[in-house]
Design an enzyme around this catalytic site. Structure first.
Site, PDB file in Angstrom:
ATOM      1  N   GLN A 261       0.812  -1.203  -0.086  1.00  0.00           N
ATOM      2  CA  GLN A 261       0.111   0.013  -0.081  1.00  0.00           C
ATOM      3  C   GLN A 261       0.834   1.352  -0.170  1.00  0.00           C
ATOM      4  O   GLN A 261       2.052   1.214   0.398  1.00  0.00           O
ATOM      5  CB  GLN A 261      -0.897  -0.026   1.323  1.00  0.00           C
ATOM      6  CG  GLN A 261      -2.022  -1.276   1.189  1.00  0.00           C
ATOM      7  CD  GLN A 261      -2.839  -1.140   2.340  1.00  0.00           C
ATOM      8  OE1 GLN A 261      -2.664  -1.859   3.237  1.00  0.00           O
ATOM      9  NE2 GLN A 261      -3.568  -0.090   2.559  1.00  0.00           N
ATOM     10  N   HIS A 262      -0.018   2.367  -0.222  1.00  0.00           N
ATOM     11  CA  HIS A 262       0.643   3.731  -0.105  1.00  0.00           C
ATOM     12  C   HIS A 262       1.768   4.243  -1.046  1.00  0.00           C
ATOM     13  O   HIS A 262       1.871   5.475  -1.298  1.00  0.00           O
ATOM     14  CB  HIS A 262       1.182   3.933   1.297  1.00  0.00           C
ATOM     15  CG  HIS A 262       0.317   3.665   2.437  1.00  0.00           C
ATOM     16  ND1 HIS A 262      -0.825   4.072   2.536  1.00  0.00           N
ATOM     17  CD2 HIS A 262       0.410   2.935   3.591  1.00  0.00           C
ATOM     18  CE1 HIS A 262      -1.434   3.961   3.570  1.00  0.00           C
ATOM     19  NE2 HIS A 262      -0.615   2.756   4.342  1.00  0.00           N
TER      20      HIS A 262
ATOM     21  N   ASP B  18      -2.425  -4.813   0.028  1.00  0.00           N
ATOM     22  CA  ASP B  18      -2.042  -6.048   0.795  1.00  0.00           C
ATOM     23  C   ASP B  18      -2.820  -6.430   1.823  1.00  0.00           C
ATOM     24  O   ASP B  18      -3.272  -7.419   2.101  1.00  0.00           O
ATOM     25  CB  ASP B  18      -0.586  -6.162   1.124  1.00  0.00           C
ATOM     26  CG  ASP B  18      -0.096  -4.941   1.897  1.00  0.00           C
ATOM     27  OD1 ASP B  18      -0.901  -4.269   2.199  1.00  0.00           O
ATOM     28  OD2 ASP B  18       1.149  -4.970   2.066  1.00  0.00           O
TER      29      ASP B  18
END
Length: 481
Positions: free
Chosen positions: A81-82, A239
């Protein structure tokens, strides 16, 4: 290849360190083929990866799956992520991706919170108070430090979006992953135009948010992947949301994931909005919510302490009064992005095994402190805590979580839950089922249950006290680096 009862699907986990692919029988959940390939991450203050490595690793992993991948009817990507992926007009990376654990944007994170109404306003608008991991802080850092890269950017993507787009030729994302950007409003489930305007990001550069159960596209020609033309591509997700699917998670069941980062989360029917910033109010991949708390330092930090001591990671010893806060890469929970590790209470009779146990205790402490905030008020505290991730099968990790939580602990036998969750999402496209129901049919959460033991409040209180007393020192470290 083993004979399959139903159609085959592919689930992918593109994580910080590697890409893994599973070919799964949609009827039974049997893994009929798998593959894996690594990628690299820069060291130092920044954490960056070339997104093209992810694609190359995906190609290698799928080729390792052989003919089974060619027979798959659907595929889905679960990803870290991110991360900020910036693409030019030809779809090529402008620069390496800024990853979730790149803490250089800490000043931008603090400034954005202050400039857009403070923590409470952020939590109400986006569900989360953006910390250093959030994508919006990385975009703000890039705009400040590399304005030429921003000017060259014609598309902004998350890691799983990048791979999905290379499969389909279409820019898409999903609600689970986009909820960790900071520019998606959880109340309206749409991009927040005021926030985007504040950071100078044109909404036209962002991907379309695909609804749960919707087809993101089909595999296009022009690449060397072993998929048939027309293979369905699911929305994919981040995830943690993928792992929640992989467990078939029901509301109220807590999960503690022990990996490069440590996370604790649970599915909720209620939209979270924690103004303290401890809990991130993420969406899940189904239409519910996934309140989550994350630490930067987990298995890698403990393994580093073990290496410094010259001991096996399982060589812990009880006793002593030493406290170790393993903030080797700064920390996200608590919010100390530039803190370093802290050791307190060292005595002549402190053993190396006790020091190592203190590292485990320090890593687990913050996650358990956040557990009550993650769970709904009416959640059953007697439900076993699901322990997943790379550390979940380690005896020292299991016993530390069990002792400090005071809860029964269940260790699912299924491995690669992110990839399995992506596979369940792909299977749901074919069967029309809820992906979590697919995973429950596959019985992915089955595993041994360790009975609850009396909670070690003495250790928890000692760590809390040291953290409180050391706050000025840790904050001073943040300000001077």
């Amino acid at each position: 290849m083993s004979a399959a009862e139903g159609p085959l699907v592919v689930g992918v986990d593109t994580s910080t360190q590697s890409t893994k692919a599973l070919v799964v029988d949609a009827a039974t959940g049997q893994v009929v083929a798998s593959g894996q390939a690594p990628h690299t991450v820069t060291a130092g203050a920044g954490r960056e990866s070339d997104p093209r490595q992810w694609w190359d690793a995906l190609c290698v992993a799928l080729r390792q799956c052989g003919d089974a991948a060619h027979e798959a009817a659907a595929v889905s990507i679960g990803g870290q992520q991110h991360g900020l992926v910036t693409l030019d007009g030809h779809g090529e990376p402008v620069r390496p991706a800024l990853l979730w654990n790149d803490v250089r944007s800490a000043p931008q994170a603090r400034r954005l919170v202050a400039e857009l109404g403070g923590p409470k306003a952020w939590a109400e608008r986006t569900g989360s108070v953006p910390g250093v991991s959030f994508t919006i802080t990385k975009w703000a850092w890039l705009a400040e430090h590399e304005p030429e890269a921003v000017r060259a950017t014609k598309a902004v993507r998350l890691p799983h979006d990048y791979l999905t787009e290379r499969l389909t030729g279409q820019g898409t994302t999903d609600r689970g992953d986009v909820s960790g950007t900071g520019w998606w409003a959880s109340g309206t489930e749409a991009y927040d135009e005021d926030t985007l305007a504040h950071v100078g990001l044109d909404p036209a550069l962002l991907p379309r948010v695909v609804r749960p159960g919707e087809v993101a596209g089909t595999v296009r020609h022009g690449h060397d992947l072993p998929f048939s033309k027309g293979t369905l591509v699911a929305p994919g997700t981040g995830d943690n949301a993928a792992a929640a699917l992989g467990l078939g998670l029901r509301p109220g069941t807590p999960v503690l994931s022990l990996g490069t980062s440590g996370t604790v989360y649970a599915v909720s029917r209620h939209r979270p909005a924690d103004p303290t910033g401890t809990v991130a109010g993420f969406a899940d991949a189904r239409g519910d919510w996934l309140p989550l708390a994350c630490t930067l330092n987990c298995t890698l930090a403990v393994d580093r302490v073990a290496a410094l001591l010259g001991r096996d990671r399982e060589a812990v010893e009880p006793g002593g009064s030493v406290t170790l806060l393993p903030y080797l890469d700064g920390e996200r929970t608590p919010d100390l992005p530039h803190a370093s590790g802290l050791l307190h209470g060292l005595r002549h009779d402190t053993t190396a095994g006790q020091l190592l146990q203190a590292a485990y205790d320090g890593a687990v402490h913050a996650l358990l402190e956040a557990l009550d905030l993650v769970l709904d008020a009416d959640a059953d505290r007697g439900v076993p805590l699901l322990l997943i991730g790379g550390g979940a099968r380690g005896t020292a990790w299991q016993q530390t979580v069990r002792r400090l939580s005071g809860r029964p602990v269940q260790v699912p036998e299924a491995r690669e839950l992110v990839a399995l969750g992506a596979a369940a999402q792909a299977a749901g496209l074919l069967t029309g089922e809820d992906p979590a129901a697919v995973a429950r049919r596959w019985n992915t959460a089955a595993g041994p249950v360790l009975d609850a033991v009396e909670q070690d409040r003495t250790t928890l209180d000692r760590i809390t006290g040291v953290l409180s007393d050391a706050a000025p020192l840790l904050e001073r470290g943040t300000q001077t680096q």
